[in-house]
Design a protein around this motif. Structure first.
Motif, PDB file in Angstrom:
ATOM      1  N   SER A 108      -4.161  -4.146 -15.015  1.00  0.00           N
ATOM      2  CA  SER A 108      -4.077  -2.604 -14.856  1.00  0.00           C
ATOM      3  C   SER A 108      -2.462  -2.396 -14.993  1.00  0.00           C
ATOM      4  CB  SER A 108      -4.351  -2.190 -13.345  1.00  0.00           C
ATOM      5  OG  SER A 108      -4.245  -1.116 -13.171  1.00  0.00           O
ATOM      6  N   LEU A 109      -1.670  -3.059 -14.656  1.00  0.00           N
ATOM      7  CA  LEU A 109      -0.170  -2.857 -14.495  1.00  0.00           C
ATOM      8  C   LEU A 109       0.135  -2.792 -16.180  1.00  0.00           C
ATOM      9  CD1 LEU A 109       2.432  -2.884 -13.087  1.00  0.00           C
ATOM     10  CD2 LEU A 109       2.759  -5.276 -13.579  1.00  0.00           C
ATOM     11  N   GLU A 110      -0.288  -3.742 -16.889  1.00  0.00           N
ATOM     12  CA  GLU A 110      -0.028  -3.918 -18.470  1.00  0.00           C
ATOM     13  C   GLU A 110      -0.690  -2.677 -19.039  1.00  0.00           C
ATOM     14  OE1 GLU A 110       0.745  -8.471 -19.361  1.00  0.00           O
ATOM     15  OE2 GLU A 110      -1.334  -8.016 -19.070  1.00  0.00           O
ATOM     16  N   GLN A 111      -1.902  -2.084 -18.901  1.00  0.00           N
ATOM     17  CA  GLN A 111      -2.464  -1.201 -19.558  1.00  0.00           C
ATOM     18  C   GLN A 111      -1.756   0.059 -19.181  1.00  0.00           C
ATOM     19  OE1 GLN A 111      -6.473  -1.745 -18.566  1.00  0.00           O
ATOM     20  NE2 GLN A 111      -6.846  -3.826 -19.635  1.00  0.00           N
ATOM     21  N   ARG A 112      -1.732   0.363 -17.869  1.00  0.00           N
ATOM     22  CA  ARG A 112      -0.972   1.546 -17.466  1.00  0.00           C
ATOM     23  C   ARG A 112       0.358   1.872 -17.651  1.00  0.00           C
ATOM     24  NH1 ARG A 112      -3.745   2.044 -11.424  1.00  0.00           N
ATOM     25  NH2 ARG A 112      -2.578   4.294 -11.698  1.00  0.00           N
ATOM     26  N   PHE A 113       1.409   0.719 -17.491  1.00  0.00           N
ATOM     27  CA  PHE A 113       2.798   1.029 -17.506  1.00  0.00           C
ATOM     28  C   PHE A 113       3.143   0.026 -18.545  1.00  0.00           C
ATOM     29  CE2 PHE A 113       1.077   1.961 -13.281  1.00  0.00           C
ATOM     30  CZ  PHE A 113       1.279   3.193 -13.294  1.00  0.00           C
ATOM     31  N   GLU A 131       0.787  -1.130   0.065  1.00  0.00           N
ATOM     32  CA  GLU A 131      -0.188   0.017  -0.011  1.00  0.00           C
ATOM     33  C   GLU A 131       1.009   1.348  -0.063  1.00  0.00           C
ATOM     34  OE1 GLU A 131      -3.269   0.886  -0.183  1.00  0.00           O
ATOM     35  OE2 GLU A 131      -3.388  -1.395  -1.001  1.00  0.00           O
ATOM     36  N   HIS A 132       1.964   1.106   0.457  1.00  0.00           N
ATOM     37  CA  HIS A 132       2.881   2.401   0.720  1.00  0.00           C
ATOM     38  C   HIS A 132       4.132   2.421  -0.618  1.00  0.00           C
ATOM     39  CE1 HIS A 132       0.921   2.894   4.458  1.00  0.00           C
ATOM     40  NE2 HIS A 132       1.367   1.553   4.907  1.00  0.00           N
ATOM     41  N   ALA A 133       3.821   1.631  -1.557  1.00  0.00           N
ATOM     42  CA  ALA A 133       4.857   1.618  -2.789  1.00  0.00           C
ATOM     43  C   ALA A 133       4.096   2.363  -3.857  1.00  0.00           C
ATOM     44  CB  ALA A 133       4.990   0.156  -3.049  1.00  0.00           C
ATOM     45  N   HIS A 134       5.098   2.667  -4.837  1.00  0.00           N
ATOM     46  CA  HIS A 134       4.764   3.204  -6.072  1.00  0.00           C
ATOM     47  C   HIS A 134       3.460   2.615  -6.941  1.00  0.00           C
ATOM     48  CE1 HIS A 134       7.364   6.500  -6.337  1.00  0.00           C
ATOM     49  NE2 HIS A 134       8.586   5.629  -6.045  1.00  0.00           N
ATOM     50  N   VAL A 135       2.901   2.840  -7.412  1.00  0.00           N
ATOM     51  CA  VAL A 135       1.659   2.198  -8.083  1.00  0.00           C
ATOM     52  C   VAL A 135       1.929   1.018  -8.923  1.00  0.00           C
ATOM     53  CG1 VAL A 135       1.194   3.704  -9.995  1.00  0.00           C
ATOM     54  CG2 VAL A 135      -0.536   2.299  -9.147  1.00  0.00           C
ATOM     55  N   GLU A 136       3.106   1.075  -9.658  1.00  0.00           N
ATOM     56  CA  GLU A 136       3.591  -0.202 -10.316  1.00  0.00           C
ATOM     57  C   GLU A 136       3.946  -1.224  -9.573  1.00  0.00           C
ATOM     58  OE1 GLU A 136       4.680   3.244 -10.524  1.00  0.00           O
ATOM     59  OE2 GLU A 136       6.187   3.183 -12.055  1.00  0.00           O
ATOM     60  N   ILE A 186       6.298  -6.412 -15.293  1.00  0.00           N
ATOM     61  CA  ILE A 186       5.328  -7.133 -16.077  1.00  0.00           C
ATOM     62  C   ILE A 186       6.026  -8.510 -16.282  1.00  0.00           C
ATOM     63  CG2 ILE A 186       4.231  -7.257 -18.192  1.00  0.00           C
ATOM     64  CD1 ILE A 186       3.797  -4.277 -18.172  1.00  0.00           C
ATOM     65  N   ALA A 187       7.235  -8.671 -16.527  1.00  0.00           N
ATOM     66  CA  ALA A 187       7.913  -9.809 -16.958  1.00  0.00           C
ATOM     67  C   ALA A 187       7.795 -10.694 -15.555  1.00  0.00           C
ATOM     68  CB  ALA A 187       9.384  -9.657 -17.084  1.00  0.00           C
ATOM     69  N   GLU A 188       8.351 -10.085 -14.451  1.00  0.00           N
ATOM     70  CA  GLU A 188       8.104 -10.620 -13.009  1.00  0.00           C
ATOM     71  C   GLU A 188       6.756 -11.300 -12.664  1.00  0.00           C
ATOM     72  OE1 GLU A 188      10.886  -8.223 -10.190  1.00  0.00           O
ATOM     73  OE2 GLU A 188       9.310  -7.359 -10.663  1.00  0.00           O
ATOM     74  N   ALA A 189       5.829 -10.458 -12.768  1.00  0.00           N
ATOM     75  CA  ALA A 189       4.340 -11.106 -12.562  1.00  0.00           C
ATOM     76  C   ALA A 189       4.181 -12.262 -13.615  1.00  0.00           C
ATOM     77  CB  ALA A 189       3.345  -9.839 -12.785  1.00  0.00           C
ATOM     78  N   HIS A 190       4.399 -12.276 -14.828  1.00  0.00           N
ATOM     79  CA  HIS A 190       4.071 -13.280 -15.619  1.00  0.00           C
ATOM     80  C   HIS A 190       4.789 -14.394 -15.371  1.00  0.00           C
ATOM     81  CE1 HIS A 190       0.874 -11.888 -18.358  1.00  0.00           C
ATOM     82  NE2 HIS A 190       1.701 -10.784 -18.478  1.00  0.00           N
TER      83      HIS A 190
END
Length: 129
Positions: free
Chosen positions: A58-63, A29-34, A71-75
């Motif tokens: 949201s991550l892929e669309q916004r950043f 909650e206290h981190a940058h949005v990405e 995004i690579a980490e998440a996938h």
């Protein structure tokens, strides 16, 4: 400050990797949005798939470019190996500094058995061992 944010992300990742989803989400909650979005994906994958998919979308669309490495980490974390490698390619194209963590990033563990991972180490000039 920025050091505090780095510690928040590290704490959030530690909680997520330990399977403590609620604690991870609270830290992010206290981190940058990405970072908050990738943290949400990591914390909720396998627990609340709908929320994890929403955060990833949201991550892929916004950043798409500025968070290509995340995004690579998440996938990679989710086991979407081909999509993770495609995101790494985009990260490379935009000069994402996150690539310097490739060899040590626990979120990329699912990529290490793929021959493309060794190709990436060589491409980045990182020794395999």
């Amino acid at each position: 400050g920025e050091v505090d944010r780095v510690l928040v992300v590290a704490n959030g990742l530690a909680e997520a990797l330990d399977g403590h989803a609620a604690e991870a989400l609270a830290a992010f909650e206290h981190a940058h949005v990405e970072q908050r979005l990738v943290g949400t994906v990591i914390a909720l994958s396998g627990r609340d798939e709908a929320a994890a998919r929403r955060a990833l979308a949201s991550l892929e669309q916004r950043f798409p470019d500025t968070a290509a490495y995340q995004i690579a980490e998440a996938h990679a974390w989710r086991g979407d190996i081909d999509t993770a490698f495609a995101a790494l390619e985009r990260a490379y194209r935009v000069g994402d500094a996150g690539l310097s963590y490739l060899k040590f990033d626990p979120l990329l563990a699912n990529l290490r058995g793929d021959p493309r991972y060794r190709d990436w180490l060589a491409r980045l000039g990182l020794p395999e061992h």
